[in-house]
Design a protein around this motif. Structure first.
Motif, PDB file in Angstrom:
ATOM      1  N   PRO A  95     -15.601  -6.566 -25.826  1.00  0.00           N
ATOM      2  CA  PRO A  95     -14.881  -8.441 -27.045  1.00  0.00           C
ATOM      3  C   PRO A  95     -13.613  -8.831 -26.522  1.00  0.00           C
ATOM      4  O   PRO A  95     -12.463  -8.372 -25.981  1.00  0.00           O
ATOM      5  N   LYS A  96     -13.402  -9.931 -26.597  1.00  0.00           N
ATOM      6  CA  LYS A  96     -12.702 -10.456 -25.857  1.00  0.00           C
ATOM      7  C   LYS A  96     -11.086 -10.399 -26.405  1.00  0.00           C
ATOM      8  O   LYS A  96      -9.772 -10.249 -26.482  1.00  0.00           O
ATOM      9  N   TRP A  97     -10.864 -10.193 -28.087  1.00  0.00           N
ATOM     10  CA  TRP A  97     -10.007  -9.783 -28.916  1.00  0.00           C
ATOM     11  C   TRP A  97      -9.012  -8.140 -28.314  1.00  0.00           C
ATOM     12  O   TRP A  97      -8.440  -8.247 -28.408  1.00  0.00           O
ATOM     13  N   LEU A  98     -10.557  -7.698 -28.123  1.00  0.00           N
ATOM     14  CA  LEU A  98      -9.380  -6.857 -27.512  1.00  0.00           C
ATOM     15  C   LEU A  98      -9.181  -6.772 -26.669  1.00  0.00           C
ATOM     16  O   LEU A  98      -7.741  -5.726 -26.454  1.00  0.00           O
ATOM     17  N   CYS A  99      -9.590  -7.092 -25.119  1.00  0.00           N
ATOM     18  CA  CYS A  99      -9.389  -6.973 -23.747  1.00  0.00           C
ATOM     19  C   CYS A  99      -7.568  -7.859 -23.707  1.00  0.00           C
ATOM     20  O   CYS A  99      -7.184  -7.528 -23.116  1.00  0.00           O
ATOM     21  N   GLN A 100      -7.760  -8.349 -24.822  1.00  0.00           N
ATOM     22  CA  GLN A 100      -6.656  -9.831 -24.926  1.00  0.00           C
ATOM     23  C   GLN A 100      -5.191  -8.706 -25.520  1.00  0.00           C
ATOM     24  O   GLN A 100      -3.859  -9.219 -25.555  1.00  0.00           O
ATOM     25  N   ARG A 101      -5.328  -7.457 -26.310  1.00  0.00           N
ATOM     26  CA  ARG A 101      -4.650  -6.577 -26.405  1.00  0.00           C
ATOM     27  C   ARG A 101      -3.409  -6.295 -25.848  1.00  0.00           C
ATOM     28  O   ARG A 101      -3.969  -6.274 -23.697  1.00  0.00           O
ATOM     29  N   SER A 102      -2.534  -6.124 -26.010  1.00  0.00           N
ATOM     30  CA  SER A 102      -0.895  -5.742 -25.084  1.00  0.00           C
ATOM     31  C   SER A 102      -0.487  -4.800 -25.452  1.00  0.00           C
ATOM     32  O   SER A 102      -0.087  -4.735 -26.803  1.00  0.00           O
ATOM     33  N   VAL A 103       0.477  -4.455 -24.727  1.00  0.00           N
ATOM     34  CA  VAL A 103       2.169  -3.245 -24.948  1.00  0.00           C
ATOM     35  C   VAL A 103       2.982  -4.519 -24.788  1.00  0.00           C
ATOM     36  O   VAL A 103       2.791  -4.394 -23.295  1.00  0.00           O
ATOM     37  N   PRO A 104       4.097  -3.787 -25.314  1.00  0.00           N
ATOM     38  CA  PRO A 104       5.991  -5.218 -25.018  1.00  0.00           C
ATOM     39  C   PRO A 104       5.922  -3.466 -23.734  1.00  0.00           C
ATOM     40  O   PRO A 104       5.788  -2.744 -23.992  1.00  0.00           O
ATOM     41  N   ARG A 105       6.874  -4.470 -22.689  1.00  0.00           N
ATOM     42  CA  ARG A 105       6.771  -3.899 -21.209  1.00  0.00           C
ATOM     43  C   ARG A 105       7.159  -2.838 -21.724  1.00  0.00           C
ATOM     44  O   ARG A 105       7.433  -1.176 -20.847  1.00  0.00           O
ATOM     45  N   ASP A 106       8.460  -3.106 -22.124  1.00  0.00           N
ATOM     46  CA  ASP A 106       9.847  -1.996 -22.404  1.00  0.00           C
ATOM     47  C   ASP A 106       8.941  -0.642 -23.186  1.00  0.00           C
ATOM     48  O   ASP A 106       9.959   0.447 -22.811  1.00  0.00           O
ATOM     49  N   ARG A 107       7.984  -1.109 -24.150  1.00  0.00           N
ATOM     50  CA  ARG A 107       7.663  -0.322 -24.841  1.00  0.00           C
ATOM     51  C   ARG A 107       6.609   0.850 -23.579  1.00  0.00           C
ATOM     52  O   ARG A 107       6.331   2.098 -23.971  1.00  0.00           O
ATOM     53  N   LEU A 108       6.059  -0.246 -23.348  1.00  0.00           N
ATOM     54  CA  LEU A 108       4.537   0.848 -22.363  1.00  0.00           C
ATOM     55  C   LEU A 108       5.954   1.492 -21.049  1.00  0.00           C
ATOM     56  O   LEU A 108       5.815   2.916 -21.062  1.00  0.00           O
ATOM     57  N   ALA A 109       7.055   1.224 -20.746  1.00  0.00           N
ATOM     58  CA  ALA A 109       7.351   2.126 -19.619  1.00  0.00           C
ATOM     59  C   ALA A 109       8.288   2.953 -20.537  1.00  0.00           C
ATOM     60  O   ALA A 109       7.974   3.805 -20.059  1.00  0.00           O
ATOM     61  N   ARG A 110       8.407   2.990 -21.182  1.00  0.00           N
ATOM     62  CA  ARG A 110       9.061   3.941 -22.084  1.00  0.00           C
ATOM     63  C   ARG A 110       8.188   5.001 -22.217  1.00  0.00           C
ATOM     64  O   ARG A 110       8.215   6.556 -22.258  1.00  0.00           O
ATOM     65  N   ALA A 111       6.831   4.890 -22.646  1.00  0.00           N
ATOM     66  CA  ALA A 111       5.856   5.436 -23.019  1.00  0.00           C
ATOM     67  C   ALA A 111       5.302   6.269 -21.989  1.00  0.00           C
ATOM     68  O   ALA A 111       5.244   7.513 -22.041  1.00  0.00           O
ATOM     69  N   VAL A 112       5.459   5.839 -20.405  1.00  0.00           N
ATOM     70  CA  VAL A 112       4.764   6.619 -19.403  1.00  0.00           C
ATOM     71  C   VAL A 112       5.530   6.920 -19.145  1.00  0.00           C
ATOM     72  O   VAL A 112       5.681   8.424 -18.300  1.00  0.00           O
ATOM     73  N   ASP A 113       7.097   6.973 -19.468  1.00  0.00           N
ATOM     74  CA  ASP A 113       8.051   7.885 -18.790  1.00  0.00           C
ATOM     75  C   ASP A 113       7.912   9.150 -18.987  1.00  0.00           C
ATOM     76  O   ASP A 113       8.066  10.129 -18.881  1.00  0.00           O
ATOM     77  N   LYS A 114       7.678   9.159 -21.083  1.00  0.00           N
ATOM     78  CA  LYS A 114       7.744  10.105 -21.436  1.00  0.00           C
ATOM     79  C   LYS A 114       6.114  11.336 -21.381  1.00  0.00           C
ATOM     80  O   LYS A 114       6.728  11.933 -21.551  1.00  0.00           O
ATOM     81  N   LEU A 115       5.634  10.302 -20.531  1.00  0.00           N
ATOM     82  CA  LEU A 115       3.818  10.765 -20.604  1.00  0.00           C
ATOM     83  C   LEU A 115       3.763  11.753 -19.274  1.00  0.00           C
ATOM     84  O   LEU A 115       3.664  12.560 -19.176  1.00  0.00           O
ATOM     85  N   ARG A 116       5.120  11.646 -18.430  1.00  0.00           N
ATOM     86  CA  ARG A 116       5.051  11.943 -17.028  1.00  0.00           C
ATOM     87  C   ARG A 116       5.191  13.843 -16.898  1.00  0.00           C
ATOM     88  O   ARG A 116       4.136  14.607 -16.205  1.00  0.00           O
ATOM     89  N   PRO A 117       5.842  14.328 -17.634  1.00  0.00           N
ATOM     90  CA  PRO A 117       6.015  15.721 -17.797  1.00  0.00           C
ATOM     91  C   PRO A 117       4.484  15.991 -18.236  1.00  0.00           C
ATOM     92  O   PRO A 117       4.446  17.240 -18.033  1.00  0.00           O
ATOM     93  N   LEU A 118       3.545  15.869 -19.065  1.00  0.00           N
ATOM     94  CA  LEU A 118       2.668  16.592 -19.428  1.00  0.00           C
ATOM     95  C   LEU A 118       1.882  15.893 -18.237  1.00  0.00           C
ATOM     96  O   LEU A 118       1.080  16.803 -18.002  1.00  0.00           O
TER      97      LEU A 118
END
Length: 210
Positions: A95-118
């Motif tokens: 659905p279009k409403w799902l495809c347009q969902r996003s995450v703030p860039r700064d939060r996404l960057a921090r999440a990626v960094d925290k997931l790297r060890p795993l």
């Protein structure tokens, strides 16, 4: 959204969780605005649908799971992708409403960094084995389970840790298929069982309170 990506991207797909996180980080760094699900799907291409499924699940495993309703949207996205993959569809519709969902860039960057060890740990421990569990038809069964887990996640929004446990099961299952390592498909049963245990415990407590 009848087609997820241009043909030019059809042969590309990350081969490890570390590569996947690097690709997400690059996409986030070079985006002029927070990347949407549709942006990520088009960036990875047809061959990258499974990595996108893993990416969405990883977001729920990360601290981003604390964002209200994120687990619900992620669960519906996981279900939409996994069930279509299990059905053998060559193109993906969401659905279009799902495809347009996003995450703030700064939060996404921090999440990626925290997931790297795993990601580094899982990548070091993986190799092709028990492939009977990751090749068709078993891979479609695994994807079906991921889809059902995604459908359950909106109902788990208020149960602490349950949606993250279910998302971890999806991550491990997708990782198993991606790396052809059936051992991780078996390990995925642990967080899935724990998530179901949380649901059953909460349901029993709610019934007893009535």
């Amino acid at each position: 959204m009848p087609d997820i990506a241009p043909t030019s991207q059809a042969d590309y797909a990350p081969q490890s969780l570390t590569d996947l996180l690097n690709d997400v980080a690059d996409l986030n760094d070079h985006a002029t605005k927070p990347p949407t699900l549709q942006t990520v799907l088009h960036a990875f291409g047809r061959a990258g649908v499974l990595p996108v499924l893993i990416t969405v699940a990883l977001i729920v495993v990360s601290p981003l799971s604390g964002i209200p309703l994120l687990s619900s949207f992620a669960g519906l996205t996981i279900a939409g992708i996994a069930l279509q993959l299990a059905a053998g569809r060559n193109s993906l519709w969401l659905p279009k409403w799902l495809c347009q969902r996003s995450v703030p860039r700064d939060r996404l960057a921090r999440a990626v960094d925290k997931l790297r060890p795993l990601a580094r740990f899982l990548d070091r421990q993986s190799r092709p084995r028990l492939r009977v569990l990751t090749d068709p038809p078993m891979s479609r069964v695994l994807l079906l389970l991921c889809g059902l887990g995604g459908l359950a996640m909106p109902f788990m929004e208020l149960l602490p840790f349950s949606s993250s446990l279910m998302a971890m099961a999806v991550v491990l299952t997708g990782f198993a298929i991606l790396t052809r390592d059936g051992l991780w498909a078996i390990v995925a049963g642990v967080p899935m069982t724990l998530a179901l245990g949380v649901i059953l415990t909460a349901g029993t407590a709610a019934t007893a309170a009535l």
